[in-house]
Design an enzyme around this catalytic site. Sequence first.
Site, PDB file in Angstrom:
ATOM      1  CB  CYS A  71      -1.177   6.466   3.433  1.00 62.30           C
ATOM      2  SG  CYS A  71      -0.110   6.996   2.056  1.00 62.30           S
ATOM      3  NE  ARG A  72       5.724   4.212   4.624  1.00 62.11           N
ATOM      4  CZ  ARG A  72       6.774   4.887   3.689  1.00 62.11           C
ATOM      5  NH1 ARG A  72       6.941   5.341   3.498  1.00 62.11           N
ATOM      6  NH2 ARG A  72       6.484   3.947   2.184  1.00 62.11           N
TER       7      ARG A  72
END
Length: 119
Positions: A71-72
């Site tokens: 994810c980020r």
Amino acid sequence: MDPSTGSGHRIPTASVAGVPDPLPEGLLVLDVREDDEWAAGHVEGSVHVPLMELGERAGDLPAAEQTLVVCRSGNRSAHATAYLNQLGVEAVNLAGGLAAWQAARRPLVADGDQPPRVL
């Protein structure tokens, strides 16, 4: 307790430096970010399933020897990794997420004509 998930289980985690370059065959990169984040930049060849859809779509994931979940920042992917591990999937969370991936100058691709970036 693992602070990233609030559970009593440790989440298998790999640093960007611990991920082979090029990515090995048999490794599925699963991106659990939202659609706009995915479109802005993602690992080439990765599979996109937003975290909120993972429960209903986990059975549709391609077979893989191991799954690297991204994810980020590594928070959402930690939750996804824990869930997949409970299902018996050999999943590992990417520490620092795609922000760390990009900082390490690992390649990303984007949809459209804009240069790839991590939102």
